[in-house]
Enzyme design. Sequence first.
Site, mmCIF file in Angstrom:
data_model
loop_
_atom_site.group_PDB
_atom_site.id
_atom_site.type_symbol
_atom_site.label_atom_id
_atom_site.label_comp_id
_atom_site.label_asym_id
_atom_site.label_seq_id
_atom_site.Cartn_x
_atom_site.Cartn_y
_atom_site.Cartn_z
ATOM 1 N N TYR A 112 0.933 -1.162 0.059
ATOM 2 C CA TYR A 112 -0.096 -0.088 0.042
ATOM 3 C C TYR A 112 0.912 1.274 0.065
ATOM 4 O O TYR A 112 1.971 1.355 0.808
ATOM 5 C CB TYR A 112 -0.800 0.129 1.221
ATOM 6 N N GLU A 200 -3.241 7.745 -4.044
ATOM 7 C CA GLU A 200 -2.960 6.193 -3.418
ATOM 8 C C GLU A 200 -2.930 5.030 -4.262
ATOM 9 O O GLU A 200 -3.695 5.011 -5.336
ATOM 10 C CB GLU A 200 -4.520 5.781 -2.644
#
Length: 400
Positions: A112, A200
């Site tokens: 992530y 993101e």
Amino acid sequence: MRVHEFQGRQLLAEAGVPVPTGGVATTVAEAVQAAEGVFASGSSIAVVKAQVHAGGRGKAGFVKVCRSVEEARTAAEFMLSNRMVSPQTPPEGLQVNRLLVASGVDIAKEFYAAVLTDRGTRRNVLIASAEGGVDIEHVAATRPEAILKQPLDPVVGLQPWAARRMAFQLGFRGKAVNQATDILLRLARTFVEKDATLAEINPLVLTPATPEHPDGQVIAIDAKFTFDDNALFRQKAIAAFFDPAEENPAEIRANEFGLSYVALDGSIGCLVNGAGLAMSTMDIVKLHGGEPANFLDVGGSASEEAVTEAFRIILSDSRVKGVLVNIFGGIMQCDRIARAIIASAKTVGFRVPLVVRLEGTNVKEARALLEAARGDIPTMQTATDLTDAARRIVAAVGEA
Ligand code: GDP
Ligand code: MN
């Protein structure tokens, strides 16, 4: 403003982040054609992904890894004919109008990586985890130590040494360290350059080792961006990503009339002037046991037409069981509101209870207008102050 994954991928690719290629489809036939293109290019995997402004697609079954054109066809048929329901959508789900059909990759590990603004430290911050993928929310909630943070310098941004240290902490080794470092730096730069509020990549993946790439390759296979609406004037390319199909139609209509409108879940429609008064009106409705159906600030200079449109928007919401008008006339003249109420009673009709509290500029004239029109607006009550108004509307919709 939110954008689609395929648009986010485009931004990443333009920034030099490795992203698999793909095409956008709005029909099953287009999706099949795109999948044929993916397999013809030598890829053994095509991923079919719903393009909606909500996450949780993987778990909802709206990201499908396909090994054949037929699998891609089945996935596309499913996604275009079912609404997607995830923890990030309304209970009734979202209609899927667009699909991304992209080359897929084999995955050794999912990471992530995101950049956002941390209000607590008043810095932009890089957030990363070696436990990326569809369970990142669970990881963040149960094992916060698995989420790494690197504040960004306000002047120079993410520094190469900090990005490199992060790549090592995430567990990248060999040639993958440089690739991951490079991606983190490009992500942070894109966040600032594009006036993003969130950039993101989840997951950022490491592919399995091959003879050609013994340390694997680092690739972004998802992209989620949101942007600062107040910066769109200088981000024309981002502004052009706007997709009205993904927005609440009432909010778009309100925007066109210069009204600040946010739809909520309650039953009491509120028409107020001034953002502060709108917030306190919602508070006092809640205090007396009601639930606001919206936030609506008509502003100080809205025309009679704009205010009439505001009533039309409120009354077109089937959840609205009552309407509270709370106006403190400073720049706004109360008689303009009164005229809009009377016009709306004629054109739209107040089938539900209406409570009106007016104070300030031209209030006498406004009260006289409403008094004269009372026969045409049988559901109307007038209130003496804000508390009285809140009590009346909550009682009228029967919530308290
Ligand atoms: P999200 O659930 O809406 O965030 O959608 P993602 O694009 O992140 O996809 C969800 C999950 O699907 C990923 O975490 C991966 O596990 C899987 N996935 C997506 N693309 C690929 C791919 O190209 N190959 C493989 N093997 N899995 C993929
Ligand atoms: Mn994702």
